[in-house]
Design a protein around this motif. Sequence first.
Motif, PDB file in Angstrom:
ATOM      1  N   ASP A  77       0.807  -1.216   0.000  1.00 47.44           N
ATOM      2  CA  ASP A  77       0.000   0.000   0.000  1.00 47.44           C
ATOM      3  C   ASP A  77       0.843   1.269   0.000  1.00 47.44           C
ATOM      4  O   ASP A  77       0.321   2.367   0.048  1.00 47.44           O
ATOM      5  N   ARG A  78       2.142   1.117  -0.048  1.00 51.53           N
ATOM      6  CA  ARG A  78       3.007   2.297  -0.103  1.00 51.53           C
ATOM      7  C   ARG A  78       3.036   2.864  -1.518  1.00 51.53           C
ATOM      8  O   ARG A  78       2.732   2.169  -2.486  1.00 51.53           O
ATOM      9  N   ILE A  79       3.418   4.112  -1.637  1.00 52.80           N
ATOM     10  CA  ILE A  79       3.459   4.764  -2.939  1.00 52.80           C
ATOM     11  C   ILE A  79       4.902   4.824  -3.432  1.00 52.80           C
ATOM     12  O   ILE A  79       5.769   5.412  -2.782  1.00 52.80           O
ATOM     13  N   ALA A  80       5.149   4.189  -4.563  1.00 47.44           N
ATOM     14  CA  ALA A  80       6.477   4.212  -5.174  1.00 47.44           C
ATOM     15  C   ALA A  80       6.460   5.255  -6.286  1.00 47.44           C
ATOM     16  O   ALA A  80       6.058   4.979  -7.412  1.00 47.44           O
ATOM     17  N   ALA A  81       6.872   6.467  -5.941  1.00 50.49           N
ATOM     18  CA  ALA A  81       6.808   7.575  -6.899  1.00 50.49           C
ATOM     19  C   ALA A  81       8.184   8.087  -7.296  1.00 50.49           C
ATOM     20  O   ALA A  81       8.305   9.026  -8.073  1.00 50.49           O
ATOM     21  N   GLU A  82       9.223   7.468  -6.742  1.00 51.65           N
ATOM     22  CA  GLU A  82      10.587   7.826  -7.134  1.00 51.65           C
ATOM     23  C   GLU A  82      11.113   6.734  -8.067  1.00 51.65           C
ATOM     24  O   GLU A  82      10.361   5.923  -8.570  1.00 51.65           O
ATOM     25  N   GLY A  83      12.418   6.698  -8.289  1.00 54.71           N
ATOM     26  CA  GLY A  83      12.988   5.675  -9.156  1.00 54.71           C
ATOM     27  C   GLY A  83      13.701   6.269 -10.350  1.00 54.71           C
ATOM     28  O   GLY A  83      14.178   7.408 -10.309  1.00 54.71           O
ATOM     29  N   LEU A  84      13.750   5.495 -11.436  1.00 55.68           N
ATOM     30  CA  LEU A  84      14.445   5.934 -12.639  1.00 55.68           C
ATOM     31  C   LEU A  84      13.732   5.416 -13.892  1.00 55.68           C
ATOM     32  O   LEU A  84      13.060   4.388 -13.857  1.00 55.68           O
ATOM     33  N   CYS A  85      13.915   6.155 -14.970  1.00 56.51           N
ATOM     34  CA  CYS A  85      13.484   5.700 -16.290  1.00 56.51           C
ATOM     35  C   CYS A  85      14.731   5.290 -17.069  1.00 56.51           C
ATOM     36  O   CYS A  85      15.841   5.745 -16.766  1.00 56.51           O
ATOM     37  N   ASN A  86      14.545   4.455 -18.058  1.00 53.21           N
ATOM     38  CA  ASN A  86      15.708   3.979 -18.815  1.00 53.21           C
ATOM     39  C   ASN A  86      15.315   3.678 -20.252  1.00 53.21           C
ATOM     40  O   ASN A  86      14.145   3.436 -20.555  1.00 53.21           O
ATOM     41  N   VAL A  87      16.310   3.709 -21.126  1.00 57.22           N
ATOM     42  CA  VAL A  87      16.130   3.332 -22.533  1.00 57.22           C
ATOM     43  C   VAL A  87      17.217   2.325 -22.885  1.00 57.22           C
ATOM     44  O   VAL A  87      18.388   2.553 -22.598  1.00 57.22           O
TER      45      VAL A  87
ATOM     46  N   ALA B 261      16.888   4.669  -5.290  1.00 52.43           N
ATOM     47  CA  ALA B 261      17.096   4.676  -6.743  1.00 52.43           C
ATOM     48  C   ALA B 261      18.571   4.788  -7.113  1.00 52.43           C
ATOM     49  O   ALA B 261      18.951   4.509  -8.257  1.00 52.43           O
ATOM     50  N   LYS B 262      19.412   5.178  -6.148  1.00 48.79           N
ATOM     51  CA  LYS B 262      20.854   5.267  -6.384  1.00 48.79           C
ATOM     52  C   LYS B 262      21.579   4.013  -5.910  1.00 48.79           C
ATOM     53  O   LYS B 262      22.786   3.875  -6.093  1.00 48.79           O
ATOM     54  N   ASN B 263      20.833   3.099  -5.283  1.00 49.76           N
ATOM     55  CA  ASN B 263      21.381   1.860  -4.744  1.00 49.76           C
ATOM     56  C   ASN B 263      21.860   0.955  -5.874  1.00 49.76           C
ATOM     57  O   ASN B 263      21.209   0.833  -6.904  1.00 49.76           O
ATOM     58  N   GLU B 264      23.010   0.285  -5.680  1.00 48.73           N
ATOM     59  CA  GLU B 264      23.559  -0.585  -6.716  1.00 48.73           C
ATOM     60  C   GLU B 264      22.608  -1.725  -7.069  1.00 48.73           C
ATOM     61  O   GLU B 264      22.510  -2.130  -8.222  1.00 48.73           O
ATOM     62  N   LYS B 265      21.891  -2.253  -6.069  1.00 48.84           N
ATOM     63  CA  LYS B 265      20.942  -3.338  -6.332  1.00 48.84           C
ATOM     64  C   LYS B 265      19.803  -2.845  -7.223  1.00 48.84           C
ATOM     65  O   LYS B 265      19.361  -3.559  -8.130  1.00 48.84           O
ATOM     66  N   PHE B 266      19.344  -1.623  -6.968  1.00 47.92           N
ATOM     67  CA  PHE B 266      18.273  -1.050  -7.786  1.00 47.92           C
ATOM     68  C   PHE B 266      18.768  -0.814  -9.204  1.00 47.92           C
ATOM     69  O   PHE B 266      18.064  -1.134 -10.180  1.00 47.92           O
ATOM     70  N   LEU B 267      19.964  -0.259  -9.347  1.00 50.26           N
ATOM     71  CA  LEU B 267      20.514   0.029 -10.670  1.00 50.26           C
ATOM     72  C   LEU B 267      20.742  -1.252 -11.468  1.00 50.26           C
ATOM     73  O   LEU B 267      20.509  -1.294 -12.680  1.00 50.26           O
ATOM     74  N   SER B 268      21.185  -2.308 -10.789  1.00 55.36           N
ATOM     75  CA  SER B 268      21.382  -3.593 -11.442  1.00 55.36           C
ATOM     76  C   SER B 268      20.040  -4.171 -11.898  1.00 55.36           C
ATOM     77  O   SER B 268      19.924  -4.704 -13.009  1.00 55.36           O
ATOM     78  N   LEU B 269      19.018  -4.040 -11.046  1.00 55.66           N
ATOM     79  CA  LEU B 269      17.678  -4.507 -11.388  1.00 55.66           C
ATOM     80  C   LEU B 269      17.129  -3.731 -12.577  1.00 55.66           C
ATOM     81  O   LEU B 269      16.520  -4.311 -13.488  1.00 55.66           O
ATOM     82  N   LEU B 270      17.345  -2.420 -12.584  1.00 52.40           N
ATOM     83  CA  LEU B 270      16.887  -1.562 -13.684  1.00 52.40           C
ATOM     84  C   LEU B 270      17.447  -2.057 -15.014  1.00 52.40           C
ATOM     85  O   LEU B 270      16.721  -2.177 -16.006  1.00 52.40           O
ATOM     86  N   ASP B 271      18.724  -2.364 -15.031  1.00 53.00           N
ATOM     87  CA  ASP B 271      19.384  -2.820 -16.256  1.00 53.00           C
ATOM     88  C   ASP B 271      18.901  -4.209 -16.669  1.00 53.00           C
ATOM     89  O   ASP B 271      18.565  -4.443 -17.836  1.00 53.00           O
ATOM     90  N   SER B 272      18.833  -5.136 -15.706  1.00 50.98           N
ATOM     91  CA  SER B 272      18.444  -6.512 -16.044  1.00 50.98           C
ATOM     92  C   SER B 272      16.990  -6.589 -16.501  1.00 50.98           C
ATOM     93  O   SER B 272      16.667  -7.313 -17.454  1.00 50.98           O
ATOM     94  N   ILE B 273      16.102  -5.835 -15.840  1.00 46.65           N
ATOM     95  CA  ILE B 273      14.696  -5.814 -16.247  1.00 46.65           C
ATOM     96  C   ILE B 273      14.571  -5.305 -17.684  1.00 46.65           C
ATOM     97  O   ILE B 273      13.802  -5.837 -18.491  1.00 46.65           O
ATOM     98  N   GLY B 274      15.338  -4.286 -18.022  1.00 46.14           N
ATOM     99  CA  GLY B 274      15.286  -3.727 -19.377  1.00 46.14           C
ATOM    100  C   GLY B 274      15.685  -4.736 -20.435  1.00 46.14           C
ATOM    101  O   GLY B 274      15.039  -4.848 -21.484  1.00 46.14           O
ATOM    102  N   HIS B 275      16.746  -5.487 -20.173  1.00 44.51           N
ATOM    103  CA  HIS B 275      17.203  -6.476 -21.143  1.00 44.51           C
ATOM    104  C   HIS B 275      16.223  -7.646 -21.247  1.00 44.51           C
ATOM    105  O   HIS B 275      16.021  -8.200 -22.332  1.00 44.51           O
TER     106      HIS B 275
END
Length: 297
Positions: free
Chosen positions: A53-63, A83-97
Amino acid sequence: MAVTAAQVKELRDITGAGMLDCKKALEQTDGNVEAAVTYLREKGIAKAAKKADRIAAEGLCNVIIEGNVAVIYELNSETDFVAKNEKFLSLLDSIGHIILTSGVENTEAAMQVVSNGKTVETLLAEATATIGEKITLRRVQRVVKADNQLFGSYKHMGGRIATVAILNGGDDAVAKDIAMHVAAQKPQYLDQTQISADFIAKEREVLVHQAMEENAKEAKPKPQNILEKMVEGRLNKQLKDICLVNQPFVKNPDETVEQYVKNNKAAVASFVRLEVGEGIEKKDNDFAKEVMEQVRA
């Protein structure tokens, strides 16, 4: 024993875990819902439900671009710190691929893509449990170009804003310039042919009322024909402001985007722009109060 859809739904409602995770948990516990809840908690998946029920309104966009295909997407967290955490950044990249290679075109389909035996939905639930904040995949768009077209992409502030543009003609530098302009100037449409007649009619109506109110306050009111010309002038300016090709080019305001690309033997075919948290109503958290409530608990 065979697991029923009703059991899966019940477990999903309790834990907030993905359907496949719920099904697997029930299979591992012979259909015992209580034991399945424990199983998911032990795996760290059910913990994500507490944050649902929390609001996730931060983060990053990617191309991510590969050949003639690009995916542009938004991965959200609750705070910009995470959003600056290495785990988050790694997830951002892997999800995109994962999304890029899957061929899916929207968020709903992306959530069900399986990679190494886990759905994207499960990966997000696990990340929520590991990182400690609600992690969500909010927007996904697949963009495809022709062989004779060019992609231009741009990310502002590491991905607070991400854009991708398709150009007919030109070169990579021009394509990147357009993507950067889209990030900076936030056009809503490519050109005026994309604007609906309903939108234009409503904007004209608003401007007419504004002009009439202004005119009523004038010591010497303008005649009707002058008011009509004034309204059309304001409307045309407003429409140009929201159309990419009519906007003053960000690197040289003396020429429009259309003039810039034309001078470089190009034309803009399309663009997509994502900005983190667009349209999400954020909570105003009283962190001092939240801490005190946790201390009293």
